[in-house]
Design a protein around this motif. Structure first.
Motif, PDB file in Angstrom:
ATOM      1  N   PHE A 137       6.172  -8.178 -19.468  1.00  0.00           N
ATOM      2  CA  PHE A 137       6.213  -7.775 -18.069  1.00  0.00           C
ATOM      3  C   PHE A 137       5.540  -8.866 -17.251  1.00  0.00           C
ATOM      4  N   GLU A 138       6.266  -9.427 -16.309  1.00  0.00           N
ATOM      5  CA  GLU A 138       5.719 -10.457 -15.430  1.00  0.00           C
ATOM      6  C   GLU A 138       6.007 -10.052 -13.995  1.00  0.00           C
ATOM      7  N   PHE A 139       4.944  -9.765 -13.251  1.00  0.00           N
ATOM      8  CA  PHE A 139       5.042  -9.260 -11.887  1.00  0.00           C
ATOM      9  C   PHE A 139       4.376 -10.252 -10.950  1.00  0.00           C
ATOM     10  N   ASP A 140       5.161 -10.861 -10.079  1.00  0.00           N
ATOM     11  CA  ASP A 140       4.656 -11.782  -9.070  1.00  0.00           C
ATOM     12  C   ASP A 140       5.278 -11.406  -7.736  1.00  0.00           C
ATOM     13  N   THR A 141       4.441 -11.205  -6.721  1.00  0.00           N
ATOM     14  CA  THR A 141       4.964 -10.923  -5.382  1.00  0.00           C
ATOM     15  C   THR A 141       4.284 -11.823  -4.368  1.00  0.00           C
ATOM     16  N   PHE A 142       5.034 -12.137  -3.328  1.00  0.00           N
ATOM     17  CA  PHE A 142       4.514 -12.852  -2.174  1.00  0.00           C
ATOM     18  C   PHE A 142       4.751 -11.969  -0.958  1.00  0.00           C
ATOM     19  N   ASP A 143       3.691 -11.743  -0.184  1.00  0.00           N
ATOM     20  CA  ASP A 143       3.773 -10.909   1.011  1.00  0.00           C
ATOM     21  C   ASP A 143       3.409 -11.744   2.222  1.00  0.00           C
ATOM     22  N   PHE A 144       4.240 -11.654   3.253  1.00  0.00           N
ATOM     23  CA  PHE A 144       3.956 -12.317   4.525  1.00  0.00           C
ATOM     24  C   PHE A 144       3.961 -11.248   5.603  1.00  0.00           C
ATOM     25  N   GLN A 145       2.882 -11.180   6.393  1.00  0.00           N
ATOM     26  CA  GLN A 145       2.751 -10.171   7.437  1.00  0.00           C
ATOM     27  C   GLN A 145       2.370 -10.809   8.759  1.00  0.00           C
ATOM     28  N   ILE A 146       2.920 -10.239   9.825  1.00  0.00           N
ATOM     29  CA  ILE A 146       2.505 -10.550  11.190  1.00  0.00           C
ATOM     30  C   ILE A 146       2.031  -9.224  11.775  1.00  0.00           C
ATOM     31  N   GLY A 147       0.802  -9.189  12.263  1.00  0.00           N
ATOM     32  CA  GLY A 147       0.264  -7.932  12.783  1.00  0.00           C
ATOM     33  C   GLY A 147      -0.591  -8.152  14.002  1.00  0.00           C
ATOM     34  N   ARG A 148      -0.933  -7.036  14.624  1.00  0.00           N
ATOM     35  CA  ARG A 148      -1.783  -7.090  15.810  1.00  0.00           C
ATOM     36  C   ARG A 148      -2.771  -5.946  15.753  1.00  0.00           C
ATOM     37  N   CYS A 155     -13.544   3.549  19.273  1.00  0.00           N
ATOM     38  CA  CYS A 155     -13.980   3.866  17.912  1.00  0.00           C
ATOM     39  C   CYS A 155     -12.892   3.627  16.881  1.00  0.00           C
ATOM     40  N   SER A 156     -11.658   3.607  17.275  1.00  0.00           N
ATOM     41  CA  SER A 156     -10.553   3.552  16.327  1.00  0.00           C
ATOM     42  C   SER A 156      -9.778   2.251  16.464  1.00  0.00           C
ATOM     43  N   VAL A 157      -9.319   1.770  15.311  1.00  0.00           N
ATOM     44  CA  VAL A 157      -8.539   0.539  15.275  1.00  0.00           C
ATOM     45  C   VAL A 157      -7.277   0.795  14.462  1.00  0.00           C
ATOM     46  N   VAL A 158      -6.154   0.328  14.964  1.00  0.00           N
ATOM     47  CA  VAL A 158      -4.876   0.416  14.268  1.00  0.00           C
ATOM     48  C   VAL A 158      -4.306  -0.988  14.202  1.00  0.00           C
ATOM     49  N   ARG A 159      -3.687  -1.333  13.064  1.00  0.00           N
ATOM     50  CA  ARG A 159      -3.068  -2.652  12.932  1.00  0.00           C
ATOM     51  C   ARG A 159      -1.611  -2.485  12.498  1.00  0.00           C
ATOM     52  N   PRO A 160      -0.694  -2.305  13.451  1.00  0.00           N
ATOM     53  CA  PRO A 160       0.719  -2.290  13.074  1.00  0.00           C
ATOM     54  C   PRO A 160       1.148  -3.704  12.665  1.00  0.00           C
ATOM     55  N   TYR A 161       2.047  -3.779  11.695  1.00  0.00           N
ATOM     56  CA  TYR A 161       2.483  -5.094  11.226  1.00  0.00           C
ATOM     57  C   TYR A 161       3.944  -5.046  10.809  1.00  0.00           C
ATOM     58  N   LEU A 162       4.523  -6.219  10.733  1.00  0.00           N
ATOM     59  CA  LEU A 162       5.880  -6.411  10.235  1.00  0.00           C
ATOM     60  C   LEU A 162       5.762  -7.450   9.128  1.00  0.00           C
ATOM     61  N   GLY A 163       6.456  -7.210   8.019  1.00  0.00           N
ATOM     62  CA  GLY A 163       6.277  -8.125   6.903  1.00  0.00           C
ATOM     63  C   GLY A 163       7.515  -8.297   6.059  1.00  0.00           C
ATOM     64  N   VAL A 164       7.449  -9.297   5.210  1.00  0.00           N
ATOM     65  CA  VAL A 164       8.495  -9.613   4.244  1.00  0.00           C
ATOM     66  C   VAL A 164       7.846  -9.744   2.883  1.00  0.00           C
ATOM     67  N   LYS A 165       8.489  -9.176   1.845  1.00  0.00           N
ATOM     68  CA  LYS A 165       7.952  -9.249   0.493  1.00  0.00           C
ATOM     69  C   LYS A 165       9.005  -9.859  -0.410  1.00  0.00           C
ATOM     70  N   GLY A 166       8.598 -10.795  -1.217  1.00  0.00           N
ATOM     71  CA  GLY A 166       9.462 -11.382  -2.232  1.00  0.00           C
ATOM     72  C   GLY A 166       8.854 -11.129  -3.603  1.00  0.00           C
ATOM     73  N   ALA A 167       9.674 -10.799  -4.571  1.00  0.00           N
ATOM     74  CA  ALA A 167       9.158 -10.475  -5.896  1.00  0.00           C
ATOM     75  C   ALA A 167      10.002 -11.125  -6.975  1.00  0.00           C
ATOM     76  N   SER A 168       9.351 -11.451  -8.064  1.00  0.00           N
ATOM     77  CA  SER A 168      10.074 -11.913  -9.251  1.00  0.00           C
ATOM     78  C   SER A 168       9.437 -11.257 -10.457  1.00  0.00           C
TER      79      SER A 168
END
Length: 168
Positions: A137-148, A155-168
């Motif tokens: 079993f070989e699990f490798d992923t790359f995640d790229f996110q852009i968030g704000r 008192c509260s913080v939210v970080r919505p994001y959009l991302g791309v995941k690549g896996a092999s």
């Protein structure tokens, strides 16, 4: 979601580097590779009670280390950030069973063995003395996110994001 004013240096962090140690157990269902008879072969075959006397063998999965490393960049004075992360876990599982006194029936066979078995007279079928299984079993992923980062009610913080995941 409004950007905070960029007066202090703490609000303008810039580059972030992080790492995580992961301790995962990878499992796969339906990996049985052999059945072991619990009694004498001749007695079991003559009585035709195979299903009652079989013990199914599965590979043994264990916890293994993995890691995640990442790099982030927060754009000064805007609350926008980018993150890139790599996650990796590799595991090799080997299992075997051997017993000369009891019969071992392989549950997975190469295609040539199956066709060879179909031609053989069933009364000549012999049980094996060992069976082996190997699983990689070989699990490798790359995640790229852009968030704000957005804060509300002081008192509260939210970080919505959009991302791309690549896996092999």
């Amino acid at each position: 979601c409004e950007a905070d004013s960029c007066i202090g240096m703490d609000k303008c962090r810039g580059i972030t580097i992080y790492s995580e140690f992961l301790y995962w157990k990878v499992t796969q269902d339906q990996m049985q590779y052999a059945a072991v008879l619990s009694g004498e072969i001749q007695d079991t075959v003559q009585a035709f009670q195979l299903s009652e006397k079989l013990s199914i063998v599965d590979p043994s999965f264990k916890y293994n280390p993995g890691f995640r490393i990442g790099l982030g960049y927060e754009i000064p004075c805007s609350n926008w950030d980018f993150q890139l992360a790599w996650t990796r876990i590799h595991e090799k599982v080997s299992s075997s069973v051997a017993d000369r006194d009891r019969g071992i029936i392989p549950l997975t066979m190469p295609l040539a063995s199956i066709f060879g078995f179909l031609v053989i007279d069933p009364s000549e079928f012999g049980f094996g003395s060992q069976a082996k299984s190997r699983w990689n079993f070989e699990f490798d992923t790359f995640d790229f996110q852009i968030g704000r980062t957005c804060s509300f009610m002081n008192c509260s913080v939210v970080r919505p994001y959009l991302g791309v995941k690549g896996a092999s």
